[in-house]
Design a protein around this motif. Structure first.
Motif, short mmCIF file in Angstrom:
data_model
loop_
_atom_site.label_atom_id
_atom_site.label_comp_id
_atom_site.label_asym_id
_atom_site.label_seq_id
_atom_site.Cartn_x
_atom_site.Cartn_y
_atom_site.Cartn_z
N ILE A 1 0.84 -1.19 0.00
CA ILE A 1 0.00 0.00 0.00
C ILE A 1 0.88 1.25 0.00
O ILE A 1 0.55 2.25 -0.60
N GLN B 1 -6.14 3.73 5.12
CA GLN B 1 -5.05 3.04 5.80
C GLN B 1 -3.71 3.62 5.33
O GLN B 1 -2.79 3.79 6.12
N TYR C 1 -1.07 5.24 7.92
CA TYR C 1 0.24 4.62 8.08
C TYR C 1 1.36 5.39 7.40
O TYR C 1 2.53 5.15 7.68
N GLN D 1 4.77 4.66 19.35
CA GLN D 1 3.39 4.66 18.85
C GLN D 1 2.96 6.09 18.51
O GLN D 1 3.51 7.06 19.05
N GLU E 1 -12.96 8.93 16.42
CA GLU E 1 -13.05 7.46 16.38
C GLU E 1 -12.27 6.90 15.18
O GLU E 1 -11.42 6.04 15.32
N THR E 2 -12.60 7.42 14.01
CA THR E 2 -11.90 6.99 12.79
C THR E 2 -11.53 8.23 11.99
O THR E 2 -12.10 9.30 12.21
N HIS F 1 -13.29 4.65 8.50
CA HIS F 1 -12.75 3.29 8.38
C HIS F 1 -11.70 2.97 9.44
O HIS F 1 -11.88 2.05 10.22
N CYS F 2 -10.58 3.74 9.43
CA CYS F 2 -9.42 3.36 10.25
C CYS F 2 -9.50 3.96 11.65
O CYS F 2 -9.65 5.17 11.81
N LEU F 3 -9.36 3.10 12.65
CA LEU F 3 -9.38 3.54 14.04
C LEU F 3 -8.20 4.45 14.32
O LEU F 3 -7.08 4.17 13.89
N LEU G 1 -6.77 4.98 17.22
CA LEU G 1 -6.19 4.68 18.54
C LEU G 1 -4.66 4.72 18.36
O LEU G 1 -4.19 4.80 17.23
N PRO G 2 -3.88 4.67 19.44
CA PRO G 2 -2.42 4.69 19.26
C PRO G 2 -1.97 3.53 18.35
O PRO G 2 -2.36 2.39 18.58
N LEU G 3 -1.21 3.86 17.32
CA LEU G 3 -0.82 2.85 16.33
C LEU G 3 0.69 2.72 16.28
O LEU G 3 1.42 3.72 16.35
N ASP H 1 3.76 -0.50 10.98
CA ASP H 1 3.33 -1.68 10.24
C ASP H 1 4.01 -1.67 8.89
O ASP H 1 3.59 -0.97 7.97
N ASP I 1 4.23 -2.77 17.35
CA ASP I 1 3.26 -3.28 18.33
C ASP I 1 2.67 -4.61 17.93
O ASP I 1 2.77 -5.05 16.83
#
Lengths: 213, 488
Positions: free
Chosen positions: A77, A152, A156, A171, A182-183, A187-189, A191-193, A196, A213
């Motif tokens: 991606i 995404q 990312y 993170q 929320e997103t 689509h994408c949450l 939250l702490p990411l 990836d 993570d």
């Protein structure tokens, strides 16, 4: 008889006019509210605020970083692009420089910008636990064209560009317009990411595998 | 002018008087009180828009001592250590000399004492020591420890057949009696104290004319009025006799016989009927049409993601209904916006066995055709580190974890079927922190189809043939996964 009729007519017309005026007022108010909700104006800069401190000193050495941009091919991606920033003393300033590169978009024509135009980086804060809070203006969410893969990629491109180049950041928590959401665009949450790299064309080093993570 | 106005006023007044007197007039109907070991059928009367029941019959049935003092016009009911006194024309009743106010007055007509429904729960329950439960608008009451079985029903047209789905709160037995001459089918519900959510179904199509619940003689049953075209009725129990599917079929389709020159639709009907019980392990499937309301999702000159997803969700529902004997629920069946949690909540609250969220894609690359199957990112922690002894409670966004492997299996099953039907797309399985999947407690996937930034892809998405092919392949994949052992 006719004078009474005309008086009734007058009263009727006045009632109608008052009713119409109230309805019009309400309508204009509602439209105004909707407009202000849809396009939240960016705050007008105060001309008396001091100029922002520079993100790096002229004496800071250059640093090559990998900035991730959408370039889709099968499972991939995001593709990394080498860019240069200055190794400034403060970690948050290095993060700001990297995010500035993400906002500017890729140099390569085969890659695409990941963040909607006119989006501004409002604040970056990194806590002791290695969590980076990055706050973008509302446009990152409101002007996002959508799509799960595309969303995404946006999320990312920010998370990977920071965590890959700055190992101190473990993170990333993305904020929109100074608040939690929320997103990003349904689509994408947000939250702490953590990093990836499985969706990128980069193979993670051993250290980075432990770090994710 | 004056005459016209007078005439109008007169007609309005006449209509009002007619309406008022109609509502005042007593309309005799039957009313049932379910007791633990018996059922009491009563003639109720509607007086002044309130339902009244004959008191003496109830008191006699309960075996309570009572005195009807005609001289002082009072009715006294004696309990073990209590006393209830009623006077006609008054909403006040006296319980052990304490006044209780009812919403409607007590009546005495032709030597008969009539009590409003709230008298039973407010007054009689105190002397009789029995609780009365009543749902407004219904014609039945449940007393004491009677365990009721709730009954929900809905009907859907599935082309060649109309399916009536009965869902009972506890297992019941259903007996089908075909009264073809009267164009009527009777479903006898062999269970006591059945409490239907609705007395009748507001549903009518080419096969089913009316569905009505009837228990005035204490025998609960459903009366179904049918149209001429019904050739066969099939009753299929499911979920341990909690769910019954009653299919009204237009024509009898022989499952073994295959027509020599099958048309596409006939073949698909035969196959649908043959496979109709497949996937019996999954009771409920929830389909989520992505976005909605103010959240349009991706757009392309007038084509909005929210509209395409709703259209596909409805088509998928139809495709699934003809293949699987499960209830199909949509998170939204209109243009409304829901949060990711609310969407997963629909699946969780309906105890769905499968959850599938439909989206359209958008790629900055105008040439890309898109389409991916998304599964929740398996190692997603949302910033929390895993405690050494495991977790006692899962945060909401980790609810997907127990079904992570099953979600992947489902994704693979769908991928196989989709690639077979639509080989031009690869449908890669991707992993991401997808909000709608995070809090779903069953196998869940999100499907992103097409690319709204690609005009050719938009045309394909809006093509009914493509939609049919796509939803059929998807339904087939879901059916195979559901039949493949996912049990609840």
């Amino acid at each position: 008889m006719s004078s009474r009729m005309s008086r009734h007519l007058k009263i009727g017309l006045i009632v109608l006019a008052v009713g119409f005026a109230i309805t019009l007022g309400l309508f204009v108010d509602v439209i105004g509210r909707i407009q202000s909700m849809v396009q939240e104006k960016e705050p007008i800069g105060n001309p008396f605020t001091p100029a922002p401190a520079p993100l790096y000193e002229q004496t800071d050495p250059p640093m090559t970083v990998k900035v991730f941009f959408p370039g889709m091919k099968d499972d991939i991606i995001l593709s990394a692009e080498d860019q240069t920033i200055r190794r400034s003393g403060e970690l948050a300033n290095r993060a700001r420089q990297i995010l500035q590169k993400v906002l500017e978009g890729p140099k390569s024509l085969s890659l695409y910008p990941s963040i909607p135009k006119d989006t501004k980086l409002q604040e970056v804060f990194i806590d002791d636990m290695g969590m980076a809070y990055v706050d973008f203006s509302n446009t990152i969410s409101a002007n996002h064209p959508g799509g799960i893969v595309n969303e995404q990629a946006t999320v990312y491109s920010i998370v990977n560009s920071l965590t890959y180049n700055l190992p101190e950041i473990r993170q990333v928590k993305i904020l929109v317009g100074g608040a939690e959401k929320e997103t990003l665009a349904g689509h994408c949450l947000l939250l702490p990411l953590g990093m990836d790299l499985s969706i990128t064309d980069i193979t993670p080093s051993k250290e980075q595998v432990n770090h994710a993570d | 002018m004056k005459r016209v106005v007078t005439g109008f006023v007169f007609v309005t007044l006449a209509a009002a008087v007619l309406f008022y007197t109609r509502s005042l007039s007593a309309a005799d109907t039957d009313f049932l009180i379910y007791f633990e070991n018996s059922t009491l059928a009563l003639k109720s009367q509607t007086l002044d828009r309130a339902v009244y029941l004959p008191l003496q019959e109830i008191v006699r049935h309960l075996g309570l001592a009572s005195t009807d003092a005609t001289g002082v016009m009072t009715f006294t009911i004696q309990g073990q250590n209590s006393r209830l006194v009623l006077t006609p024309g008054s909403g006040f009743i006296s319980y052990n000399d304490q006044p209780i106010l009812l919403q409607n007055p007590i009546r005495r007509e032709g030597g008969q004492w009539l009590v409003p429904l709230d008298f039973l729960s407010q007054g009689l329950s105190r002397v009789a020591g029995v609780e009365f439960r009543y749902r407004p608008g219904t014609r039945r009451m449940f007393a004491g420890k009677v365990t009721t079985t709730e009954l929900a029903m809905n009907a859907q047209s599935l082309g060649a057949l109309t399916r009536l789905t009965l869902r009972a709160g506890s297992p019941i037995e259903v007996d089908l009696q075909k009264e073809t001459a009267q164009r009527r089918a009777v479903l006898v519900l062999k269970g006591r104290a059945i409490d239907p959510a609705r007395e009748r179904l507001e549903y009518k199509d080419a096969l089913v004319q009316s569905v009505e619940f009837e228990d005035s003689d204490g025998m609960p049953r459903l009366l179904i009025g049918m149209a001429e075209g019904v050739r066969d009725i099939r009753l299929t129990p499911s979920d341990g006799n909690r769910v019954y599917f009653v299919d009204f079929v237009r024509e009898v389709v022989s499952e073994a016989a295959t027509p020599t020159t099958p048309t596409a639709s006939a073949a698909s009907t035969a196959r649908a009927n043959a496979n109709i019980t497949a996937g019996a392990g999954v009771r409920v499937i929830v389909i989520d049409a992505g976005h909605g309301g103010i959240e349009t999702g991706a757009t392309n000159s007038g084509t909005l993601e929210k509209d395409v997803t709703l259209l596909l969700a409805r088509r998928l529902r139809t495709a699934l209904q003809s293949r699987i004997s499960a209830t199909i629920v949509l998170t939204r069946d209109s243009d409304i916006d829901l949060t990711s949690e609310a969407r997963a909540g629909v699946a969780n609250n309906n105890q769905a066995g499968l959850f599938i969220s439909l989206h359209t894609g958008y790629s900055p690359d105008k040439m890309a055709s898109g389409s991916s199957i998304y599964v929740m990112k398996p190692d997603f922690t949302g910033g929390l580190s895993e405690p050494a002894g495991g977790r006692l409670f899962l945060p909401w966004y980790m609810a997907y974890r127990p079904n992570a492997a099953a979600s992947q299996t489902m994704a693979q099953s769908l991928q196989k079927n989709l690639i077979e039907a639509l080989p031009e797309s690869k449908f890669p399985i991707r992993f991401g922190p997808v909000g709608v999947l995070a809090s779903a407690t069953m196998p869940a996937i999100a499907l992103e189809i097409g690319n709204l930034n690609n005009d050719t892809s938009v045309k394909t998405l809006l093509d009914p043939d493509f939609q049919t092919k796509f939803t059929a392949a998807l339904a087939e994949g879901i059916g195979q996964f559901a039949a493949g052992g996912r049990k609840q």
